[in-house]
Design an enzyme around this catalytic site. Sequence first.
Site, short mmCIF file in Angstrom:
data_model
loop_
_atom_site.label_atom_id
_atom_site.label_comp_id
_atom_site.label_asym_id
_atom_site.label_seq_id
_atom_site.Cartn_x
_atom_site.Cartn_y
_atom_site.Cartn_z
N HIS A 168 2.79 -2.67 -4.71
CA HIS A 168 1.96 -2.32 -5.89
C HIS A 168 2.30 -3.43 -6.94
CE1 HIS A 168 -0.46 1.00 -7.97
NE2 HIS A 168 -1.06 -0.14 -7.87
N ASP A 198 -2.04 7.19 -7.95
CA ASP A 198 -0.55 7.09 -7.63
C ASP A 198 0.21 8.32 -7.72
OD1 ASP A 198 1.84 5.89 -7.02
OD2 ASP A 198 1.20 3.96 -8.08
N HIS A 232 3.15 8.00 -8.43
CA HIS A 232 4.23 7.40 -9.24
C HIS A 232 3.39 6.78 -10.55
CE1 HIS A 232 5.70 7.04 -5.17
NE2 HIS A 232 7.10 7.41 -5.68
N ASP A 275 4.74 3.98 -12.28
CA ASP A 275 4.51 2.61 -12.45
C ASP A 275 4.86 1.85 -13.57
OD1 ASP A 275 4.51 2.91 -9.58
OD2 ASP A 275 2.59 2.03 -9.31
N HIS A 313 7.70 -3.02 -7.96
CA HIS A 313 6.48 -2.35 -7.68
C HIS A 313 6.32 -1.11 -8.44
CE1 HIS A 313 7.89 0.63 -4.34
NE2 HIS A 313 8.89 0.45 -5.28
N ASP A 349 -3.07 3.40 -4.99
CA ASP A 349 -1.81 3.37 -4.05
C ASP A 349 -2.01 4.50 -3.05
OD1 ASP A 349 1.02 3.79 -3.08
OD2 ASP A 349 1.84 3.12 -4.76
N ASP A 374 0.13 6.14 -1.76
CA ASP A 374 1.14 7.30 -1.51
C ASP A 374 0.58 8.17 -2.42
OD1 ASP A 374 2.06 6.64 -4.30
OD2 ASP A 374 3.68 5.43 -3.55
N GLU A 427 0.17 -0.49 -0.69
CA GLU A 427 1.32 0.24 -0.30
C GLU A 427 1.14 0.71 1.20
OE1 GLU A 427 4.45 0.45 -1.38
OE2 GLU A 427 4.41 -0.30 -3.54
#
Length: 293
Positions: free
Chosen positions: A93, A116, A118, A120, A133, A220, A222, A265
């Site tokens: 990312h 995402d 996360h 980030d 990332h 992303d 994930d 990702e």
Amino acid sequence: MIGVPMDMGADRRGVDMGPSAIRYASVKEKLNSLGYEVEDLGNLQVPTPESYSVGQQQLKYLREIASVNRELADQVSEIKNRRRFPLILGGDHSIAIGTVAGVAKHHKKMGLIWFDAHGDLNTAETSPSGNIHGMPLSVSLGLGHPDLVEIGGFQPKVQPENIVIIGARQLDEGERKLIRDRGIKVFTMHDIDRLGMGPIMEETLKIVSDGTDGVHLSLDLDGIDPNEAPGVGTPVAGGMTYRESHLAMELLAESEVLTSAEFVEVNPILDTENKTANMAVALIGSVFGEKTL
């Protein structure tokens, strides 16, 4: 379409093969079947970690990542100059630093949707790992090392009131503080469970479309539950389902506000029979207007 086989922004190897996996899953054929003319510009040249020093532990591979993102920003900007739609395939990312910088040259008040697990939103000072990332959104807000923040020749690239994060379920303390301080809208998995994806996308589209001149999607894989998308760099249990993800993309397609996108990702080493890359292609199909009827 540009592939960016970057894995220097993460500790876990393998996402450098993400662009190839997505192409192998027939992304070009999918878009062609929907009536799009696709120009695949191939992959950017990305250094391999074995050939370079990590450098600063809190900003691992800073020089190399900054260099790739400068080139990516230039290529994305050139695509926009040609009035084409940039579709970027990652890669970790950290490549969003370059994508957002290139797009922001052409959309001075850009809306940004960040799918995402996360946030980030780390910086060198807050990151537990030093992996870049985990920093692209903070960099896009003008926070972080000058070599990253100044890519494209200006900063910030986006304003906090024009950002929506969807699917978050693992945030570091520094990220939580930044979200509160800057007033960034975040829909966690708790919100998705409680409210449903339909109402969340309705509010998201209002936020990112309010007074903006374009919307970028940074997705992303994930963000999706690892049972559905096992081949990702940093899997976190309890993510979005297959249908929730598709509904979000379908509603985004119906809104007709999207002006650029990236899918990142995908890690084939951790995948099962290219399942995650196939899902990426299915989501790309949805965001470009594929429907059942």
